[in-house]
Write an enzyme that holds these catalytic residues in place. Structure first.
Site, PDB file in Angstrom:
ATOM      1  N   HIS A 177       0.845  -1.200   0.000  1.00  0.00           N
ATOM      2  CA  HIS A 177       0.000   0.000   0.000  1.00  0.00           C
ATOM      3  C   HIS A 177       0.876   1.244   0.000  1.00  0.00           C
ATOM      4  CE1 HIS A 177       0.769  -0.517   4.292  1.00  0.00           C
ATOM      5  NE2 HIS A 177       0.248   0.674   4.565  1.00  0.00           N
ATOM      6  N   HIS A 192       1.394   3.965   1.875  1.00  0.00           N
ATOM      7  CA  HIS A 192       1.927   4.736   3.004  1.00  0.00           C
ATOM      8  C   HIS A 192       3.461   4.832   2.957  1.00  0.00           C
ATOM      9  CE1 HIS A 192      -1.930   4.071   5.561  1.00  0.00           C
ATOM     10  NE2 HIS A 192      -2.024   5.122   4.764  1.00  0.00           N
ATOM     11  N   ASP A 197       5.765   4.677   5.158  1.00  0.00           N
ATOM     12  CA  ASP A 197       6.587   3.699   5.881  1.00  0.00           C
ATOM     13  C   ASP A 197       6.635   2.350   5.152  1.00  0.00           C
ATOM     14  OD1 ASP A 197       3.812   3.509   6.752  1.00  0.00           O
ATOM     15  OD2 ASP A 197       4.493   2.050   8.236  1.00  0.00           O
ATOM     16  N   HIS A 198       6.034   2.280   3.950  1.00  0.00           N
ATOM     17  CA  HIS A 198       6.105   1.076   3.110  1.00  0.00           C
ATOM     18  C   HIS A 198       6.682   1.383   1.725  1.00  0.00           C
ATOM     19  CE1 HIS A 198       3.654  -1.342   5.978  1.00  0.00           C
ATOM     20  NE2 HIS A 198       3.343  -0.113   6.360  1.00  0.00           N
ATOM     21  N   HIS A 223      -7.518  -0.776   5.287  1.00  0.00           N
ATOM     22  CA  HIS A 223      -6.525   0.141   5.869  1.00  0.00           C
ATOM     23  C   HIS A 223      -6.304   1.295   4.883  1.00  0.00           C
ATOM     24  CE1 HIS A 223      -2.952   1.505   7.996  1.00  0.00           C
ATOM     25  NE2 HIS A 223      -2.210   1.303   6.931  1.00  0.00           N
ATOM     26  N   ASP A 245      -0.289  -3.928   6.182  1.00  0.00           N
ATOM     27  CA  ASP A 245      -0.974  -3.381   7.355  1.00  0.00           C
ATOM     28  C   ASP A 245      -2.444  -3.774   7.403  1.00  0.00           C
ATOM     29  OD1 ASP A 245       1.437  -2.202   7.951  1.00  0.00           O
ATOM     30  OD2 ASP A 245       0.755  -0.131   7.677  1.00  0.00           O
ATOM     31  N   HIS A 287       4.242  -4.601  10.694  1.00  0.00           N
ATOM     32  CA  HIS A 287       4.687  -3.979  11.952  1.00  0.00           C
ATOM     33  C   HIS A 287       4.733  -4.968  13.108  1.00  0.00           C
ATOM     34  CE1 HIS A 287       4.393   0.271  10.606  1.00  0.00           C
ATOM     35  NE2 HIS A 287       3.453  -0.206   9.797  1.00  0.00           N
TER      36      HIS A 287
HETATM   37 FE    FE Z   1       2.613   0.791   8.094  1.00  0.00          FE
HETATM   38 ZN    ZN Z   2      -0.003   1.688   6.552  1.00  0.00          ZN
END
Ligand code: FE
Ligand code: ZN
Length: 256
Positions: A57, A59, A61-62, A115, A134, A172
């Site tokens: 996805h 985001h 942090d990915h 998400h 996530d 995570h």
């Molecule tokens: Fe994440």
């Molecule tokens: Zn995420």
């Protein structure tokens, strides 16, 4: 038939990076690209060369590492078609039912929206492993940032229907905190009590709680257990639609 080597390592504050390697062809894929440096270090440690990135996805942090990794390795980036405009460097747009190959190993793309609007998971049936980003966490699930409870419940149900021995890699390490919440929803669940104790021990030693399995999550994860009479009774939602029971568990976690 390929047998992938899988290497998981911590990155950022609480993310996991994962590398998949097909020893026959040398193909190596990263699941998401939280951060370029630790992924390069992991590749160097294993002596592998990155050929693909499988994005779950959009985001940051990915995806933050995609640009630097692409520059260095010229790897091919796969990711959800419905988030194409949000993922820089995306080469191949994927959707439910598509196949993505890492060397000789094939993944089926699962639409696991909730998400985010287009979140996908990558399921390797012959390897018995799924990468869920996530969507599903151990004893938890992703926040409903771009989807409603019904959408997320459909996505989680898809994952719950995979063979129970399937290994689950999540984006995570949230399991310790998730267990503390889950015990407020289903304190009498002995499998959950055991998981919480085991995770507390792992946390103290700095060991990961992941990968988990679909079977372990079915036994312990309150977000997959909306059909439990104990949970329904505790929430005052006896006999209600499972997506509504799930939605109430999610709301309570948001306030926890
Ligand atoms: Fe994440
Ligand atoms: Zn995420």
């Amino acid at each position: 038939m390929a047998k992938l080597e899988i290497f998981q390592f911590p990155t950022r504050a609480d993310n996991y990076g994962v590398l998949l390697h097909d020893p026959e062809t040398g193909a190596t894929a990263a699941i998401d690209a939280p951060e370029a440096g630790p992924i390069q270090a992991a590749l160097a440690e294993k002596g592998w060369r990155l050929t693909d990135i499988l994005v779950t996805h959009h985001h940051g942090d990915h995806t933050a590492g995609i640009g630097a990794l692409k520059n260095k390795y010229g790897c091919t980036v796969y990711g959800p078609a419905r988030e194409a405009g949000l993922i820089q460097g995306l080469d191949v747009e994927v959707k439910e039912g598509d196949t993505v190959s890492v060397g000789h190993a094939d993944a089926t793309v699962l639409d696991t929206a909730g998400h985010t609007r287009g979140h996908v998971s990558y399921y390797f049936p012959d390897e018995g492993v799924v990468f869920v980003g996530d969507t599903l966490f151990s004893v938890g699930c992703g926040k409903l940032l771009e989807g409603d409870a019904a959408t997320m419940w459909r996505s989680l149900s898809k994952l719950a229907a995979l063979p129970p021995e399937t290994a689950v890699y999540c984006g995570h390490e949230y399991t310790g905190a998730n267990c503390r919440f889950a015990l407020t929803i289903e304190p009498e669940n002995e499998a959950l009590q055991a998981r919480a104790a085991q995770v507390a021990e792992n946390d103290a030693k700095g060991l990961p709680s992941l990968p988990t399995t679909i079977g372990l999550e079915l036994a312990t994860n309150p977000f997959l257990r909306a059909s439990s009479p104990q949970i329904q009774a505790r929430l005052g939602l006896e006999g209600q639609a499972l997506e509504d029971v799930f939605g109430e568990v999610r709301r309570r976690k948001d306030r926890f």
